[in-house]
Design a protein around this motif. Sequence first.
Motif, PDB file in Angstrom:
ATOM      1  N   GLY A   1      48.336  26.022  51.338  1.00  0.00           N
ATOM      2  CA  GLY A   1      48.022  25.084  50.264  1.00  0.00           C
ATOM      3  C   GLY A   1      49.052  25.114  49.146  1.00  0.00           C
ATOM      4  O   GLY A   1      49.376  24.062  48.574  1.00  0.00           O
ATOM      5  N   GLU A   2      49.576  26.294  48.833  1.00  0.00           N
ATOM      6  CA  GLU A   2      50.599  26.395  47.787  1.00  0.00           C
ATOM      7  C   GLU A   2      51.844  25.603  48.171  1.00  0.00           C
ATOM      8  O   GLU A   2      52.410  24.876  47.354  1.00  0.00           O
ATOM      9  CB  GLU A   2      50.970  27.868  47.547  1.00  0.00           C
ATOM     10  N   ALA A   3      52.282  25.731  49.419  1.00  0.00           N
ATOM     11  CA  ALA A   3      53.457  24.989  49.870  1.00  0.00           C
ATOM     12  C   ALA A   3      53.201  23.490  49.826  1.00  0.00           C
ATOM     13  O   ALA A   3      54.061  22.701  49.398  1.00  0.00           O
ATOM     14  CB  ALA A   3      53.845  25.424  51.275  1.00  0.00           C
ATOM     15  N   ARG A   4      52.012  23.089  50.249  1.00  0.00           N
ATOM     16  CA  ARG A   4      51.666  21.666  50.276  1.00  0.00           C
ATOM     17  C   ARG A   4      51.719  21.063  48.873  1.00  0.00           C
ATOM     18  O   ARG A   4      52.140  19.910  48.694  1.00  0.00           O
ATOM     19  CB  ARG A   4      50.277  21.482  50.881  1.00  0.00           C
ATOM     20  N   SER A   5      51.315  21.823  47.882  1.00  0.00           N
ATOM     21  CA  SER A   5      51.288  21.294  46.519  1.00  0.00           C
ATOM     22  C   SER A   5      52.685  21.017  45.979  1.00  0.00           C
ATOM     23  O   SER A   5      52.837  20.290  45.002  1.00  0.00           O
ATOM     24  CB  SER A   5      50.547  22.266  45.586  1.00  0.00           C
TER      25      SER A   5
ATOM     26  N   GLY B   1      55.076  19.787  48.100  1.00  0.00           N
ATOM     27  CA  GLY B   1      55.660  18.798  48.990  1.00  0.00           C
ATOM     28  C   GLY B   1      56.305  19.343  50.240  1.00  0.00           C
ATOM     29  O   GLY B   1      57.114  18.663  50.879  1.00  0.00           O
ATOM     30  N   ALA B   2      55.958  20.572  50.622  1.00  0.00           N
ATOM     31  CA  ALA B   2      56.497  21.171  51.841  1.00  0.00           C
ATOM     32  C   ALA B   2      55.342  21.609  52.737  1.00  0.00           C
ATOM     33  O   ALA B   2      54.174  21.570  52.339  1.00  0.00           O
ATOM     34  CB  ALA B   2      57.411  22.355  51.511  1.00  0.00           C
ATOM     35  N   ARG B   3      55.677  22.009  53.947  1.00  0.00           N
ATOM     36  CA  ARG B   3      54.649  22.458  54.890  1.00  0.00           C
ATOM     37  C   ARG B   3      54.947  23.894  55.315  1.00  0.00           C
ATOM     38  O   ARG B   3      56.061  24.211  55.749  1.00  0.00           O
ATOM     39  CB  ARG B   3      54.633  21.565  56.124  1.00  0.00           C
ATOM     40  N   LEU B   4      53.957  24.765  55.164  1.00  0.00           N
ATOM     41  CA  LEU B   4      54.054  26.135  55.665  1.00  0.00           C
ATOM     42  C   LEU B   4      53.171  26.248  56.895  1.00  0.00           C
ATOM     43  O   LEU B   4      51.969  26.015  56.816  1.00  0.00           O
ATOM     44  CB  LEU B   4      53.605  27.137  54.598  1.00  0.00           C
ATOM     45  N   THR B   5      53.767  26.586  58.029  1.00  0.00           N
ATOM     46  CA  THR B   5      53.032  26.650  59.286  1.00  0.00           C
ATOM     47  C   THR B   5      53.074  28.055  59.854  1.00  0.00           C
ATOM     48  O   THR B   5      54.143  28.533  60.267  1.00  0.00           O
ATOM     49  CB  THR B   5      53.626  25.684  60.321  1.00  0.00           C
ATOM     50  N   PRO B   6      51.939  28.757  59.874  1.00  0.00           N
ATOM     51  CA  PRO B   6      51.907  30.059  60.548  1.00  0.00           C
ATOM     52  C   PRO B   6      52.120  29.869  62.047  1.00  0.00           C
ATOM     53  O   PRO B   6      51.567  28.939  62.642  1.00  0.00           O
ATOM     54  CB  PRO B   6      50.509  30.590  60.244  1.00  0.00           C
ATOM     55  N   VAL B   7      52.930  30.710  62.641  1.00  0.00           N
ATOM     56  CA  VAL B   7      53.176  30.656  64.081  1.00  0.00           C
ATOM     57  C   VAL B   7      52.168  31.597  64.737  1.00  0.00           C
ATOM     58  O   VAL B   7      52.228  32.809  64.549  1.00  0.00           O
ATOM     59  CB  VAL B   7      54.616  31.072  64.422  1.00  0.00           C
ATOM     60  N   VAL B   8      51.249  31.028  65.489  1.00  0.00           N
ATOM     61  CA  VAL B   8      50.117  31.789  66.009  1.00  0.00           C
ATOM     62  C   VAL B   8      50.341  32.241  67.447  1.00  0.00           C
ATOM     63  O   VAL B   8      50.067  33.392  67.803  1.00  0.00           O
ATOM     64  CB  VAL B   8      48.816  30.960  65.905  1.00  0.00           C
TER      65      VAL B   8
ATOM     66  N   CYS C   1      68.193  27.494  43.983  1.00  0.00           N
ATOM     67  CA  CYS C   1      68.078  26.825  42.684  1.00  0.00           C
ATOM     68  C   CYS C   1      66.680  26.232  42.495  1.00  0.00           C
ATOM     69  O   CYS C   1      66.129  26.248  41.387  1.00  0.00           O
ATOM     70  CB  CYS C   1      69.133  25.736  42.567  1.00  0.00           C
ATOM     71  N   GLY C   2      66.106  25.706  43.580  1.00  0.00           N
ATOM     72  CA  GLY C   2      64.740  25.194  43.500  1.00  0.00           C
ATOM     73  C   GLY C   2      63.752  26.280  43.132  1.00  0.00           C
ATOM     74  O   GLY C   2      62.815  26.054  42.346  1.00  0.00           O
ATOM     75  N   ALA C   3      63.942  27.472  43.678  1.00  0.00           N
ATOM     76  CA  ALA C   3      63.071  28.597  43.330  1.00  0.00           C
ATOM     77  C   ALA C   3      63.200  28.944  41.854  1.00  0.00           C
ATOM     78  O   ALA C   3      62.209  29.258  41.179  1.00  0.00           O
ATOM     79  CB  ALA C   3      63.409  29.810  44.194  1.00  0.00           C
TER      80      ALA C   3
ATOM     81  N   LEU D   1      58.767  27.476  48.362  1.00  0.00           N
ATOM     82  CA  LEU D   1      58.965  28.855  48.803  1.00  0.00           C
ATOM     83  C   LEU D   1      58.579  29.834  47.713  1.00  0.00           C
ATOM     84  O   LEU D   1      57.827  30.790  47.957  1.00  0.00           O
ATOM     85  CB  LEU D   1      60.430  29.056  49.200  1.00  0.00           C
ATOM     86  N   GLN D   2      59.066  29.612  46.501  1.00  0.00           N
ATOM     87  CA  GLN D   2      58.767  30.560  45.434  1.00  0.00           C
ATOM     88  C   GLN D   2      57.290  30.553  45.077  1.00  0.00           C
ATOM     89  O   GLN D   2      56.712  31.608  44.794  1.00  0.00           O
ATOM     90  CB  GLN D   2      59.622  30.244  44.203  1.00  0.00           C
ATOM     91  N   ARG D   3      56.675  29.398  45.118  1.00  0.00           N
ATOM     92  CA  ARG D   3      55.231  29.345  44.840  1.00  0.00           C
ATOM     93  C   ARG D   3      54.462  30.167  45.875  1.00  0.00           C
ATOM     94  O   ARG D   3      53.538  30.926  45.532  1.00  0.00           O
ATOM     95  CB  ARG D   3      54.757  27.884  44.863  1.00  0.00           C
ATOM     96  N   VAL D   4      54.848  30.056  47.126  1.00  0.00           N
ATOM     97  CA  VAL D   4      54.212  30.827  48.197  1.00  0.00           C
ATOM     98  C   VAL D   4      54.461  32.317  48.005  1.00  0.00           C
ATOM     99  O   VAL D   4      53.544  33.148  48.126  1.00  0.00           O
ATOM    100  CB  VAL D   4      54.746  30.358  49.572  1.00  0.00           C
ATOM    101  N   LEU D   5      55.698  32.687  47.706  1.00  0.00           N
ATOM    102  CA  LEU D   5      56.043  34.106  47.568  1.00  0.00           C
ATOM    103  C   LEU D   5      55.299  34.759  46.413  1.00  0.00           C
ATOM    104  O   LEU D   5      54.854  35.907  46.515  1.00  0.00           O
ATOM    105  CB  LEU D   5      57.546  34.256  47.368  1.00  0.00           C
ATOM    106  N   LEU D   6      55.158  34.035  45.307  1.00  0.00           N
ATOM    107  CA  LEU D   6      54.453  34.606  44.155  1.00  0.00           C
ATOM    108  C   LEU D   6      52.971  34.787  44.449  1.00  0.00           C
ATOM    109  O   LEU D   6      52.372  35.800  44.071  1.00  0.00           O
ATOM    110  CB  LEU D   6      54.663  33.728  42.924  1.00  0.00           C
ATOM    111  N   ARG D   7      52.371  33.805  45.126  1.00  0.00           N
ATOM    112  CA  ARG D   7      50.957  33.937  45.482  1.00  0.00           C
ATOM    113  C   ARG D   7      50.761  35.105  46.447  1.00  0.00           C
ATOM    114  O   ARG D   7      49.819  35.890  46.313  1.00  0.00           O
ATOM    115  CB  ARG D   7      50.460  32.632  46.117  1.00  0.00           C
TER     116      ARG D   7
END
Length: 328
Positions: free
Chosen positions: A144-148, A150-157, A65-67, A263-269
């Motif tokens: 940066g998209e996730a941060r905007s 209010g969430a954190r996206l962390t790549p697992v390196v 629903c948030g997406a 999530l949706q902001r990240v996916l669209l970018r």
Amino acid sequence: MSSRTAQEREHAITAALEAGRWAPSVHNTQPWSFSVSGEVISVRADTDRKLRVEDSAGRELLIGCGAAVFNIRTALRSEGFEPVARVLPDPDRPSLVATVGVGAPMEADEHTWLLGGEIERRRTHRAGFTTLPIPERLIEALVGEARSEGARLTPVVSPEAIEVVAALTRAAQGVQSQDRRFSLEVIRWARPPGSGRGDGVPAGGYPREAARTDPRFAQRDYAWRHEWGSEADQSMSTATGVVALLTTSDDSREEWIAAGQALQRVLLRASAHGVSAAFHTQVLEMHHLREFLKDELCSGEYPQMIMRFGITFDDKDAVRRPLSEIVE
């Protein structure tokens, strides 16, 4: 207000409703409904579409629903109006996820157009990716998209950490596959060839036999006990892609909705740059495994999504319910 402005606002509302229905959701359940009062769109959670076994708390439902809320906000901006969003505005109506009003006129910027143009083009991937690399600058942009929102996206390196996440998906899928309730809930949303349904995962949208990535991230078995599904694409490699975790600092209903918007902001970018995502939510549906992931790999933050980003040349169709079934 001139009649032309009124027409523009009405057109913007229609475009926003159309955009809302293209949000991603677990098993493409599309657990939302919309209504319009004046110039305000209400987004409601459709609890009849909640996964009773996999998602008893409704976390994944609210992420979806948030997406949808983010798509509505983006469409209004693309149409030249500032969205006025309120999340969980009425404590006495818990199914009312958000209201989004048509605000003051504004000029959409290039970034808004970029995201809005991908709403209907974005697709979920359910296999390995090509070996084409994702630019580091794009990964930083996704963070940066996730941060905007209010969430954190962390790549697992770390390869060791990637293997841990992969092993957790295998463990969760292994347990769920032995539980008839989980299996029946998954195949309830797997559509047979030729199905005219506008929800669920169509037969062409999942492989008959999942290709193995290296390390292996377990896929949902939508083909359980039948031979539906597409043939494996031999052009795809076993590349895992970039593994990433989407987390929030708290685990409230507000945070789940924020996670869905992020999530949706990240996916669209990502989609705007030819990058798709594959999701692995099995771990997050099992309390003890989710707690382990939170404590050991997420620095105490709450994992809301596990995903892999990569490049694929799939061009699968997507199915969505018509607005006549969604708008009350």
